[in-house]
Design an enzyme around this catalytic site. Structure first.
Site, PDB file in Angstrom:
ATOM      1  N   SER A   1      29.154  29.764  45.620  1.00 56.76           N
ATOM      2  CA  SER A   1      27.821  30.363  45.449  1.00 56.76           C
ATOM      3  C   SER A   1      27.744  31.781  46.011  1.00 56.76           C
ATOM      4  O   SER A   1      27.066  32.629  45.446  1.00 56.76           O
ATOM      5  CB  SER A   1      26.746  29.484  46.075  1.00 56.76           C
ATOM      6  OG  SER A   1      26.798  29.565  47.467  1.00 56.76           O
TER       7      SER A   1
ATOM      8  N   ARG B   1      38.283  17.622  35.961  1.00 57.57           N
ATOM      9  CA  ARG B   1      38.137  17.445  37.406  1.00 57.57           C
ATOM     10  C   ARG B   1      37.091  16.378  37.722  1.00 57.57           C
ATOM     11  O   ARG B   1      37.263  15.576  38.612  1.00 57.57           O
ATOM     12  CB  ARG B   1      37.763  18.776  38.061  1.00 57.57           C
ATOM     13  CG  ARG B   1      37.658  18.673  39.580  1.00 57.57           C
ATOM     14  CD  ARG B   1      37.399  20.038  40.208  1.00 57.57           C
ATOM     15  NE  ARG B   1      36.766  19.895  41.507  1.00 57.57           N
ATOM     16  CZ  ARG B   1      37.301  20.259  42.663  1.00 57.57           C
ATOM     17  NH1 ARG B   1      38.491  20.776  42.707  1.00 57.57           N
ATOM     18  NH2 ARG B   1      36.636  20.113  43.794  1.00 57.57           N
TER      19      ARG B   1
ATOM     20  N   CYS C   1      27.147  20.622  44.438  1.00 59.28           N
ATOM     21  CA  CYS C   1      27.760  19.287  44.345  1.00 59.28           C
ATOM     22  C   CYS C   1      26.732  18.176  44.459  1.00 59.28           C
ATOM     23  O   CYS C   1      25.820  18.252  45.283  1.00 59.28           O
ATOM     24  CB  CYS C   1      28.730  19.066  45.491  1.00 59.28           C
ATOM     25  SG  CYS C   1      30.064  20.228  45.536  1.00 59.28           S
TER      26      CYS C   1
ATOM     27  N   GLY D   1      37.404  19.681  51.240  1.00 61.71           N
ATOM     28  CA  GLY D   1      35.968  19.623  50.971  1.00 61.71           C
ATOM     29  C   GLY D   1      35.669  18.583  49.913  1.00 61.71           C
ATOM     30  O   GLY D   1      36.028  18.771  48.751  1.00 61.71           O
ATOM     31  N   ILE D   2      35.049  17.513  50.317  1.00 64.04           N
ATOM     32  CA  ILE D   2      34.582  16.517  49.335  1.00 64.04           C
ATOM     33  C   ILE D   2      33.057  16.501  49.438  1.00 64.04           C
ATOM     34  O   ILE D   2      32.487  15.957  50.382  1.00 64.04           O
ATOM     35  CB  ILE D   2      35.156  15.099  49.623  1.00 64.04           C
ATOM     36  CG1 ILE D   2      36.691  15.108  49.691  1.00 64.04           C
ATOM     37  CG2 ILE D   2      34.627  14.089  48.590  1.00 64.04           C
ATOM     38  CD1 ILE D   2      37.434  15.082  48.385  1.00 64.04           C
TER      39      ILE D   2
ATOM     40  N   TYR E   1      24.930  29.938  37.920  1.00 67.35           N
ATOM     41  CA  TYR E   1      25.979  29.308  38.726  1.00 67.35           C
ATOM     42  C   TYR E   1      25.889  27.811  38.491  1.00 67.35           C
ATOM     43  O   TYR E   1      24.792  27.252  38.518  1.00 67.35           O
ATOM     44  CB  TYR E   1      25.761  29.645  40.215  1.00 67.35           C
ATOM     45  CG  TYR E   1      26.793  29.009  41.143  1.00 67.35           C
ATOM     46  CD1 TYR E   1      28.152  29.070  40.855  1.00 67.35           C
ATOM     47  CD2 TYR E   1      26.398  28.357  42.314  1.00 67.35           C
ATOM     48  CE1 TYR E   1      29.098  28.498  41.705  1.00 67.35           C
ATOM     49  CE2 TYR E   1      27.335  27.791  43.173  1.00 67.35           C
ATOM     50  CZ  TYR E   1      28.689  27.866  42.865  1.00 67.35           C
ATOM     51  OH  TYR E   1      29.621  27.301  43.688  1.00 67.35           O
ATOM     52  N   ARG E   2      27.029  27.194  38.236  1.00 63.03           N
ATOM     53  CA  ARG E   2      26.973  25.749  37.985  1.00 63.03           C
ATOM     54  C   ARG E   2      28.204  25.046  38.558  1.00 63.03           C
ATOM     55  O   ARG E   2      29.289  25.636  38.680  1.00 63.03           O
ATOM     56  CB  ARG E   2      26.872  25.466  36.487  1.00 63.03           C
ATOM     57  CG  ARG E   2      28.108  25.879  35.704  1.00 63.03           C
ATOM     58  CD  ARG E   2      27.885  25.648  34.219  1.00 63.03           C
ATOM     59  NE  ARG E   2      29.044  26.021  33.435  1.00 63.03           N
ATOM     60  CZ  ARG E   2      29.046  26.109  32.118  1.00 63.03           C
ATOM     61  NH1 ARG E   2      27.945  25.877  31.429  1.00 63.03           N
ATOM     62  NH2 ARG E   2      30.150  26.418  31.463  1.00 63.03           N
TER      63      ARG E   2
ATOM     64  N   ASP F   1      36.740  24.699  51.746  1.00 64.90           N
ATOM     65  CA  ASP F   1      36.126  24.914  50.432  1.00 64.90           C
ATOM     66  C   ASP F   1      34.780  24.209  50.305  1.00 64.90           C
ATOM     67  O   ASP F   1      34.713  22.983  50.275  1.00 64.90           O
ATOM     68  CB  ASP F   1      37.104  24.386  49.365  1.00 64.90           C
ATOM     69  CG  ASP F   1      36.484  24.374  47.981  1.00 64.90           C
ATOM     70  OD1 ASP F   1      35.586  25.185  47.731  1.00 64.90           O
ATOM     71  OD2 ASP F   1      36.918  23.554  47.153  1.00 64.90           O
TER      72      ASP F   1
ATOM     73  N   GLY G   1      30.195  24.756  50.760  1.00 69.47           N
ATOM     74  CA  GLY G   1      29.130  24.654  51.756  1.00 69.47           C
ATOM     75  C   GLY G   1      28.920  25.898  52.591  1.00 69.47           C
ATOM     76  O   GLY G   1      28.053  25.915  53.475  1.00 69.47           O
TER      77      GLY G   1
ATOM     78  N   GLU H   1      15.673  27.433  65.736  1.00 77.25           N
ATOM     79  CA  GLU H   1      15.702  28.608  66.604  1.00 77.25           C
ATOM     80  C   GLU H   1      16.761  29.625  66.128  1.00 77.25           C
ATOM     81  O   GLU H   1      16.627  30.827  66.320  1.00 77.25           O
ATOM     82  CB  GLU H   1      16.034  28.130  68.023  1.00 77.25           C
ATOM     83  CG  GLU H   1      16.059  29.199  69.083  1.00 77.25           C
ATOM     84  CD  GLU H   1      16.517  28.622  70.423  1.00 77.25           C
ATOM     85  OE1 GLU H   1      15.696  28.541  71.340  1.00 77.25           O
ATOM     86  OE2 GLU H   1      17.712  28.247  70.535  1.00 77.25           O
TER      87      GLU H   1
HETATM   88  P1  XMP Z   1      29.910  26.512  47.319  1.00 80.60           P
HETATM   89  O1  XMP Z   1      29.119  25.815  48.378  1.00 80.60           O
HETATM   90  O2  XMP Z   1      30.688  27.664  47.838  1.00 80.60           O
HETATM   91  O3  XMP Z   1      30.964  25.398  46.844  1.00 80.60           O
HETATM   92  O4  XMP Z   1      29.072  26.873  46.147  1.00 80.60           O
HETATM   93  C1  XMP Z   1      31.973  25.651  45.898  1.00 80.60           C
HETATM   94  C2  XMP Z   1      32.901  24.461  45.805  1.00 80.60           C
HETATM   95  O5  XMP Z   1      32.225  23.304  45.316  1.00 80.60           O
HETATM   96  C3  XMP Z   1      33.166  22.441  44.647  1.00 80.60           C
HETATM   97  N1  XMP Z   1      32.603  22.099  43.346  1.00 80.60           N
HETATM   98  C4  XMP Z   1      32.003  20.929  43.068  1.00 80.60           C
HETATM   99  N2  XMP Z   1      31.872  19.822  43.821  1.00 80.60           N
HETATM  100  N3  XMP Z   1      30.693  18.830  42.025  1.00 80.60           N
HETATM  101  C5  XMP Z   1      31.225  18.736  43.280  1.00 80.60           C
HETATM  102  O6  XMP Z   1      31.122  17.689  43.935  1.00 80.60           O
HETATM  103  C6  XMP Z   1      30.789  19.906  41.226  1.00 80.60           C
HETATM  104  O7  XMP Z   1      30.285  19.950  40.112  1.00 80.60           O
HETATM  105  C7  XMP Z   1      31.503  21.009  41.774  1.00 80.60           C
HETATM  106  N4  XMP Z   1      31.844  22.209  41.261  1.00 80.60           N
HETATM  107  C8  XMP Z   1      32.512  22.862  42.263  1.00 80.60           C
HETATM  108  C9  XMP Z   1      34.463  23.210  44.539  1.00 80.60           C
HETATM  109  O8  XMP Z   1      35.329  22.694  45.514  1.00 80.60           O
HETATM  110  C10 XMP Z   1      34.035  24.625  44.811  1.00 80.60           C
HETATM  111  O9  XMP Z   1      35.067  25.437  45.294  1.00 80.60           O
END
Ligand code: XMP
Length: 485
Positions: free
Chosen positions: A359, A398, A302, A295-296, A382-383, A335, A337, A464
Site C-alpha cells: 500500500s 496464489r 488481506c 507475513g500471513i 490498489y487491490r 512483508d 502491514g 498517545e
Molecule cells: P501491504 O500492507 O503493504 O501488504 O499493503 C502487501 C502484502 O500483502 C500480501 N497480499 C495479500 N494477502 N490477500 C492476502 O491475504 C491478498 O489478496 C493479498 N494480496 C497481497 C502480499 O504479501 C503483499 O506483499
C-alpha cells in the site's frame, strides 16, 4: 486436550502493540547505514522491496526502486512472456556495455543509415565489414551528406576503440580525452563485441546508489508460482537477478519439493514465502532457499485472517522466522502491514533484513494502478492479489482457486492516496529509519537488531503515540493517517 490449547497459548505482537525504547546513543541519524542483505547473494543500499502485486510493481516501479538503491519484484498476474519482457526492459534501462550493437555494412546507402538512426533513436552506427570494425558513422558525419552516397564515403575511418575488458574508468577517460561520444569494443581480431556510450555513463552517474548487477545493469526480480519451473528458467535467461516463489502458504510439502527442483535448475537466488513460523523457516531453508518472505495476513488488503481464521501477528512472525533464519545466514523480508517508517524500524528490530511494501508504494507515480479523483483528492487503485478483480484479471494461482471456476477471495479492492514519486517516498522512509536508528544508537541494521528493546504498550499508549487532540490541517509527507480522509 482442548483446555490445553488455551492454557499455554502464545501471545503474538504486531506493530501497534509495541514501541522501541530509546537507548543511550553516540551517533547522529545521518551517520547510520541502512544497507542490507536482501537474499544470500544480493545486498542493497535501501532495505525496501516493492511487492509483486498487479497494482504495485511492473517495469516502471522496478526501475525506480533499483535506481534509488532499493529493489522491485515484478508481479506474475500476467503471461510468462509479458513478465519476461518487463524484466528485459528493466535490464536494458541502463546498460554500460551494449552487446547487441546495431551495425551497418560500408556499402549501405546513406539514406538507409539515416532511417536506421531515426527509427532506432541512435546517434552513432559502427560500420562492420567481414565481421571487422572498419569505421563509425555519427550524426556529425551525416550533416550535409549526400543521401545518394554510400556509408564508406562519409564514415569516420580512424575509430578509437578499446578491448572488451575495458574498465568503466578507462572507458570514461578515453571518451573524455578524445572528445568522443561512442567507444566501440573489439576483440583481438578486430571483431566488434560491444559499444560504450557517453550518454549511458552519464545516466548511470545520476544514480550512484542504484542496485546494480555485475554488468552495471539495474537489478530486478520476478514472482513465480510454486510450480513454474519453465517460467523461472526463462526469467533467469532474461536476466532476472532472483525469483520469489510467491505462494500464500509456502509451508506445504508440494511447494517444498518444488523448491528443491528449482534449486537444482537455477543459479540465481530463490526467495520463498509466505511463511510465519520457525518450523516453516527450517523446512524452507533445508530446501535450499536464499531468502524468506514473512507475513500471513497482515497486509492492508488481506482478508485471509478473517476468511480463514489463520495468521500470526506480524512482529511475532518476523521474530519467530528470523530466529531460525539468522542461524543459517538467510535474510528475512517483512512483508505486509507496514503503514509508517516506524513500522519498518520495528520490523528490523524484530529480525527482518528488508521490508516489502504494497500500500505504501501503490499510490506512487510509478505504480501501474489507475489514477482517480475522489472528493477533489487524487487516489490510485490498489487491490489484493487474492481480490476478486485480481483473480479474474490474472493467471495467478496464489489465492482462492479451489479447482473449479469458483473461488474464495482473500483480499479486497480499493484505492490509496496519491503519494508522488517513488524517490520522494524512499527519501522519507529512509529518513524515518535513520531517525529510529539514532534513538537506539545503531550505526547499521545489524546493530539495530542487536540493541533494540521492545516495550509493550496499551491501547492508551497507542492513542498517545498518534497526534491527538488536534484537528490536523497540514499533513507531513511521512504521516498520512487514513482515518482523517
Ligand atoms: P501491504 O500492507 O503493504 O501488504 O499493503 C502487501 C502484502 O500483502 C500480501 N497480499 C495479500 N494477502 N490477500 C492476502 O491475504 C491478498 O489478496 C493479498 N494480496 C497481497 C502480499 O504479501 C503483499 O506483499
Amino acid at each position: 486436550m482442548f483446555k490445553e490449547k488455551f492454557s499455554d497459548i502464545k501471545e503474538g505482537y504486531t506493530f501497534d502493540d509495541v514501541l522501541l525504547k530509546p537507548l543511550k546513543s553516540s551517533i547522529e541519524p545521518r551517520e547510520s547505514d541502512v544497507s542490507s542483505q536482501f537474499s544470500r547473494n544480493i545486498k542493497i543500499r535501501i532495505p525496501i522491496i516493492s511487492s509483486p502485486m498487479d497494482t504495485v510493481t511492473e517495469d516502471e516501479m522496478a526501475v525506480a526502486m533499483a535506481r534509488y538503491g532499493a529493489l522491485g519484484v515484478i508481479h506474475r498476474n500476467m503471461g510468462a512472456n509479458e513478465q519476461i519482457e518487463m524484466v528485459k526492459k528493466v535490464k536494458k534501462e541502463e546498460t554500460i556495455i551494449i552487446r547487441n550493437v546495431i551495425s551497418v555494412d560500408p556499402e549501405t546507402p546513406v539514406s538507409v543509415s539515416k532511417t536506421i538512426m531515426q527509427t532506432k533513436n541512435i546517434a552513432g552506427l559502427p560500420v562492420v565489414s567481414s565481421g571487422k570494425l572498419v569505421g563509425i558513422l555519427t550524426k556529425r558525419d551525416l550533416e550535409f551528406s549526400d543521401s545518394r552516397g554510400k556509408i564508406k564515403d562519409i564514415m569516420t575511418k580512424d575509430v578509437m576503440t578499446a578491448n572488451d575488458d575495458v574498465s568503466l574508468d578507462e572507458a570514461k577517460y578515453i571518451l573524455y580525452k578524445n572528445r568522443i561520444e561512442k567507444l566501440p569494443l573489439v576483440d583481438k581480431n578486430g571483431k566488434l563485441t560491444g559499444l560504450i556510450t557517453a550518454k549511458d555513463i552519464k545516466t548511470r552517474e545520476k544514480f550512484p546508489n542504484a542496485s546494480r548487477d555485475k554488468n552495471g545493469q539495474l537489478m530486478v526480480g520476478a514472482a513465480i508460482g510454486a510450480y513454474d519451473l519453465d517460467r523461472a528458467m526463462n526469467l533467469e535467461k532474461a536476466g532476472s537477478d532472483f525469483v520469489i516463489v510467491d505462494t500464500a502458504h509456502a509451508h506445504n510439502e508440494n511447494v517444498i519439493s518444488s523448491l528443491k527442483k528449482l534449486r537444482k535448475e537455477l543459479s540465481i537466488d530463490i526467495v520463498a514465502g509466505n511463511i510465519a513460523t520457525t518450523e516453516a523457516a527450517e523446512d524452507l531453508i533445508s530446501a535450499g532457499v536464499d531468502g524468506l518472505r514473512v507475513g500471513i495476513g497482515p497486509g492492508s488488503i488481506c482478508t485471509t485472517r478473517i476468511v480463514a481464521g489463520i495468521g500470526v501477528p506480524q512482529l511475532t512472525a518476523i521474530s519467530d522466522v528470523s530466529e531460525m533464519a539468522h542461524e543459517h545466514g538467510i535474510p528475512v523480508i517483512a512483508d505486509g502491514g507496514i503503514r509508517y517508517s516506524g513500522d519498518m524500524v520495528k520490523a528490523f528490530a524484530a529480525g527482518a533484513s528488508t521490508v516489502m511494501l504494497g500500500s505504501l508504494l501503490a499510490g506512487t507515480e510509478e505504480s501501474p494502478g489507475v489514477e482517480m479523483i475522489i472528493n477533489g483528492r487524487k487516489y490510485k487503485s490498489y487491490r489484493g492479489m487474492g481480490s476478486i478483480g485480481s483473480i479474474i484479471a490474472g493467471k495467478s494461482d496464489r489465492y482462492g482457486k479451489l479447482g473449479t471456476n469458483e473461488f474464495i477471495a482473500e483480499g479486497v479492492e480499493g484505492s490509496v492516496p496519491y503519494r508522488g514519486k517513488v524517490s520522494e517516498n524512499l527519501f522519507q522512509f529512509v529518513g524515518g529509519i535513520k531517525t529510529g536508528m539514532g534513538y537506539i544508537g545503531a550505526h547499521n541494521l545489524d546493530e539495530l537488531r542487536e540493541k533494540a528493546v521492545f516495550i509493550k504498550i496499551s491501547n492508551n499508549g497507542l492513542k498517545e503515540s498518534h497526534p491527538h487532540d488536534i484537528r490536523i490541517v497540514s499533513e507531513p509527507p511521512n504521516y498520512q493517517n487514513f482515518n482523517i480522509y
